[in-house]
Scaffold this motif. Structure first.
Motif, mmCIF file in Angstrom:
data_model
loop_
_atom_site.group_PDB
_atom_site.id
_atom_site.type_symbol
_atom_site.label_atom_id
_atom_site.label_comp_id
_atom_site.label_asym_id
_atom_site.label_seq_id
_atom_site.Cartn_x
_atom_site.Cartn_y
_atom_site.Cartn_z
ATOM 1 N N VAL A 132 85.330 45.413 33.689
ATOM 2 C CA VAL A 132 85.045 46.394 34.140
ATOM 3 C C VAL A 132 86.512 46.503 33.250
ATOM 4 O O VAL A 132 86.425 47.550 32.085
ATOM 5 C CB VAL A 132 85.686 46.682 35.680
ATOM 6 N N ILE A 133 87.264 45.607 32.747
ATOM 7 C CA ILE A 133 88.123 46.021 32.208
ATOM 8 C C ILE A 133 87.943 46.193 30.354
ATOM 9 O O ILE A 133 88.091 46.278 29.625
ATOM 10 C CB ILE A 133 89.618 45.436 32.404
ATOM 11 N N SER A 191 86.629 33.739 28.185
ATOM 12 C CA SER A 191 87.171 35.854 28.618
ATOM 13 C C SER A 191 88.706 34.933 28.508
ATOM 14 O O SER A 191 89.155 36.876 27.937
ATOM 15 C CB SER A 191 86.618 35.811 29.159
ATOM 16 N N ALA A 192 89.429 34.763 29.834
ATOM 17 C CA ALA A 192 91.081 34.602 29.545
ATOM 18 C C ALA A 192 91.417 34.606 28.622
ATOM 19 O O ALA A 192 92.592 35.410 28.040
ATOM 20 C CB ALA A 192 91.216 33.471 30.528
ATOM 21 N N ILE A 225 96.341 42.034 32.811
ATOM 22 C CA ILE A 225 95.678 42.045 33.638
ATOM 23 C C ILE A 225 94.392 41.621 33.751
ATOM 24 O O ILE A 225 93.696 40.045 34.341
ATOM 25 C CB ILE A 225 95.545 43.448 34.277
ATOM 26 N N GLY A 226 93.858 41.386 32.398
ATOM 27 C CA GLY A 226 92.222 40.760 32.046
ATOM 28 C C GLY A 226 92.199 39.936 31.946
ATOM 29 O O GLY A 226 91.823 39.008 32.172
ATOM 30 N N CYS A 227 93.262 38.935 31.144
ATOM 31 C CA CYS A 227 93.609 38.054 31.310
ATOM 32 C C CYS A 227 93.896 37.305 32.412
ATOM 33 O O CYS A 227 93.286 35.410 32.843
ATOM 34 C CB CYS A 227 95.106 37.395 30.446
ATOM 35 N N VAL A 228 94.829 38.036 33.875
ATOM 36 C CA VAL A 228 95.303 37.056 34.872
ATOM 37 C C VAL A 228 93.754 36.953 35.413
ATOM 38 O O VAL A 228 93.198 36.225 35.912
ATOM 39 C CB VAL A 228 96.017 37.474 35.727
ATOM 40 N N THR A 266 96.249 40.680 23.930
ATOM 41 C CA THR A 266 97.702 40.605 24.387
ATOM 42 C C THR A 266 99.203 40.904 23.268
ATOM 43 O O THR A 266 99.863 41.687 23.220
ATOM 44 C CB THR A 266 98.379 40.053 25.474
ATOM 45 N N ARG A 267 98.852 39.041 22.710
ATOM 46 C CA ARG A 267 99.460 39.183 21.735
ATOM 47 C C ARG A 267 99.268 40.037 20.292
ATOM 48 O O ARG A 267 99.983 40.123 19.729
ATOM 49 C CB ARG A 267 98.940 37.624 21.078
ATOM 50 N N SER A 268 97.973 40.317 20.228
ATOM 51 C CA SER A 268 97.978 41.077 18.992
ATOM 52 C C SER A 268 98.604 42.563 18.539
ATOM 53 O O SER A 268 98.981 42.680 17.792
ATOM 54 C CB SER A 268 96.523 41.101 18.572
ATOM 55 N N LEU A 269 98.894 43.211 20.416
ATOM 56 C CA LEU A 269 99.544 44.233 20.846
ATOM 57 C C LEU A 269 100.802 43.962 20.733
ATOM 58 O O LEU A 269 101.544 44.403 21.450
ATOM 59 C CB LEU A 269 98.245 44.733 21.687
#
Length: 705
Positions: free
Chosen positions: A617-618, A693-694, A634-637, A701-704
């Motif tokens: 969904v994310i 996917s994780a 959250i998506g990574c977790v 996350t790092r790119s942001l």
């Protein structure tokens, strides 16, 4: 109605209008940039045009203050107006409604008060007549006894919060000429109100589109103007509705009775109101009723932009006030505006220098103001530099020539405008809430269809009613009409909150991750449900010490399938090559007890699906909108949890089913050996894809930062 046809498809219309909206945006930004440069060079006097109708003139210093400082009860604001000559915009100074001007305060107060009638005529009046006054569901009119209408006060609109309003008469029939309207008595402001309903049916749309001008010569003679209306023109569809309204009001004699000498309401005011098409009908009806009721007033909310000719529209300023909100489309619908929009659309389509599919991908990505010029230049040739030696351009040239010849003929050459005084209510987003600024506009200001996200929603009457009631001219307007920061400055581009399907604001990485996670969820579900998660071979040791090969089983988490001999005449059940799975899966019998490892495997297999779905969904949202860093975390977790859960599904290999098992009846010992089968391989693949996917979410996350 043209002999020349232009080859335009629906996809051309979509990308063309989206690009035209961006071109309009670029022109507005350019006008603001020029104004800002002029303010820095102190030559803003040459950049700002003072509206001829304004009754104040601001000094250069004050004009610059309009750009850079919020002011209390300031006299004017700067707005953009489309330039009829070069398709650009220029800045115009306009007077805001002032709390120190009694006429401004009174007009705004009355506009807010009577707006509720323009809203309630759509549904509420009919509901009250049906539920409170016993009108039959299929009835098309609400009549009261004309003889007792002055004494009977039992028809209050209290059920909809209008305790001091009486319903006197109503028509609910809707045809090409006939339109729903109501006559009400408002004791709170001592006014008789005629409310006309706006567009709400197919017949109304037909009337809307009949915007060809018709002469008013005969109408003027009938209603009492004599020759005063000769040479003037009106919207054809609106005129047909106004004629019917005028005749029906004369026929039912309700107004005549209410303003008769014996009436206690003879000194009341008469106010005619309407929204959208109803606003246009209210304007023309007011014009027709004015010889009989010289003091009447009209409030038209978001009326069509082509009602009366220029001169007559100006003469109506004494008794008609029109209110328009923001970029509302309807007040900008005129023959000339639509033709301009069409010509600009053709021009933009002809200037495209890349394939339509690439334009489609480009326009689906939101564009910040500072990027408009660069992004547009990547899609369109500069104006005048596109090749004219194309079949499409030849069609456009021939089409325009044909239309120009037709426009020179007949009444269509007469321009129609919004009549009366005009109040333009603009949204001015503040630091906490959106504030609304009303300023005095004129009928020439709405000379272009503005392609914006709010061009349709701005037409909603419930929102306008709330806005008008919320405006306080005494409050501080803490806003800037235009952003005064240098729009060419490099800024960080963010689209938080913009949701456009498949716009890929983060690039194609989220799309790849979404596809891989969808494959993972399919494999995960299959691994859970098939009855071939492992292949189980057994050796059975009976209590007397006899050892025989056991029946092969394909075992799943929730069901199993027995293995059978490929060749029953020559079969060694201890040899897996001589066996094949049966075609039928069946649930485990009740005598099979699940140990803790087996139970844990079932739980984790279900959790892997749950975590995976939430992660998908994310990821799906990330292909349509710019997401903040915490959403990617959250998506990574979630995908890490799906990976862990999918891996713990293999606790099944450590269950008693895959080791030793004692038959509860015979006491025989079953020594088992399990190896991965189809479902197990699905589970391994799903585990790998969840982890991918994780990792992908961690990368985003790092790119942001």
């Amino acid at each position: 109605n043209n002999d020349t046809k232009v080859d335009v498809t629906l996809s051309d219309m979509y990308v063309g209008l989206k690009m035209l909206a961006r071109v309009q945006g670029e022109r507005r930004v350019e006008a603001i940039r020029n104004l800002h440069k002029a303010s820095l060079n102190k030559d803003i006097e040459e950049t700002v045009v003072v509206d001829p109708g304004d009754y104040t003139k601001t000094s250069v210093t004050d004009r610059r203050a309009l750009l850079i400082t919020p002011a209390r009860n300031r006299n004017s604001i700067l707005t953009l107006k489309a330039n009829d000559e070069d398709e650009g915009f220029y800045v115009v100074e306009k007077n805001v409604l002032s709390p120190s001007n009694e006429d401004d305060v009174r007009i705004l107060k009355n506009a807010a008060h009577f707006s509720i009638y323009a809203q309630y005529i759509y549904f509420h009046v009919r509901d009250v007549a049906t539920m409170d006054f016993g009108l039959a569901e299929d009835s098309t009119s609400f009549f009261r006894d004309i003889e007792t209408i002055l004494e009977d006060h039992s028809y209050s609109m209290a059920s909809v919060g209008m305790e001091q309003t009486q319903l006197m008469h109503a028509n609910f029939f809707n045809g090409i000429c006939q339109t729903p309207y109501a006559i009400l008595l408002d004791g709170s402001v001592k006014s008789v109100v005629v409310a006309v309903r706006g567009t709400s049916s197919l017949e109304d749309w037909v009337v809307d589109l009949q915007y060809v001008p018709l002469p008013l010569d005969q109408v003027g003679k009938v209603v009492g103007y004599g020759p005063a209306l000769e040479g003037h023109h009106c919207h054809k569809g609106v005129l047909s509705r106004a004629k019917w309204l005028y005749n029906d009001i004369k026929k039912n004699r309700v107004l005549k009775r209410l303003f008769s000498d014996e009436s206690p309401y003879r000194n009341y005011d008469l106010t005619v109101v309407g929204h959208s098409l109803g606003g246009g009908c209210a304007q023309v009806l007011s014009l027709m009723l004015r010889p009989s009721y010289p003091t009447l007033k009209c409030f038209a909310y978001e009326p069509p932009g082509c009602i009366l000719d220029d001169k007559l529209a100006g003469e109506c300023e004494e008794f008609i006030t029109s209110i328009v909100r923001n970029d509302d489309l309807v007040p900008r619908i005129t023959q000339q505006n639509l033709e301009t929009l069409r010509d600009e659309f053709f021009d933009v389509v002809a200037r495209m220098k890349i394939s339509k599919i690439k334009v489609f991908q480009d326009v689906r990505v939101p564009c910040a103001d500072e990027d408009l010029q660069r992004r547009n230049a990547g899609v369109l040739y500069p104006k005048g530099q596109a090749s004219r030696d194309t079949p499409f351009y030849s069609q456009i040239r021939k089409f325009r020539t044909e239309r120009a010849e037709k426009n020179k003929q007949g009444e269509v050459s007469v321009k129609l405008y919004i009549p009366g005084k005009l109040i333009h209510v603009v949204d001015a987003p503040g630091s906490e809430t959106t504030k609304y600024v009303p300023y005095w506009a004129n009928r020439y200001d709405f000379n272009q269809v503005v392609l914006s996200k709010s061009m349709l929603s701005d037409h909603a009457i419930p929102d306008l009613v709330s806005i008008l009631k919320s405006i306080d001219l005494e409050e501080y307007h803490e806003h800037a009409t235009f952003q005064t920061s240098d729009v060419t400055e490099e800024t960080k581009y963010r689209f938080i909150g913009e949701f456009i399907c498949c716009s890929y604001p983060h690039g194609k990485v989220p799309l790849i991750l979404t596809l891989s996670s969808i494959i993972a969820i399919i494999l995960s579900i299959l691994s859970n449900q098939v009855c071939k998660f492992v292949t189980r071979t057994t050796t059975i040791v009976y209590p007397n010490g006899t050892t025989v090969p056991g029946t092969g089983v394909s075992a799943g988490l929730y069901s199993y399938a027995l293995q059978q001999c490929i060749n029953p005449n020559a079969c060694d059940r201890s040899d897996a090559e001589d066996l094949e799975d049966s075609k039928y899966c069946q649930p485990y019998p009740g005598i099979v007890e699940r140990d803790s490892n087996w139970t844990a495997s079932n739980v984790f297999s279900a959790l892997s699906v749950v975590f995976g779905v939430l992660g998908i969904v994310i990821l799906s949202f990330s292909t349509c909108t710019k997401m903040k860093r915490n959403k990617w975390i959250i998506g990574c977790v979630l995908f890490l949890m799906a990976t862990l859960s999918q891996g713990l599904q293999f606790l099944f290999l450590n269950s008693d089913l895959c080791k030793t098992w004692t038959h509860p009846i015979t006491g025989a010992l079953s020594i088992a050996d399990c190896s991965l089968s189809t479902g197990g391989y699905y589970g391994v693949s799903a585990t790998v894809l969840w982890f991918v996917s994780a990792v992908g979410c961690a990368h985003m996350t790092r790119s942001l930062g």
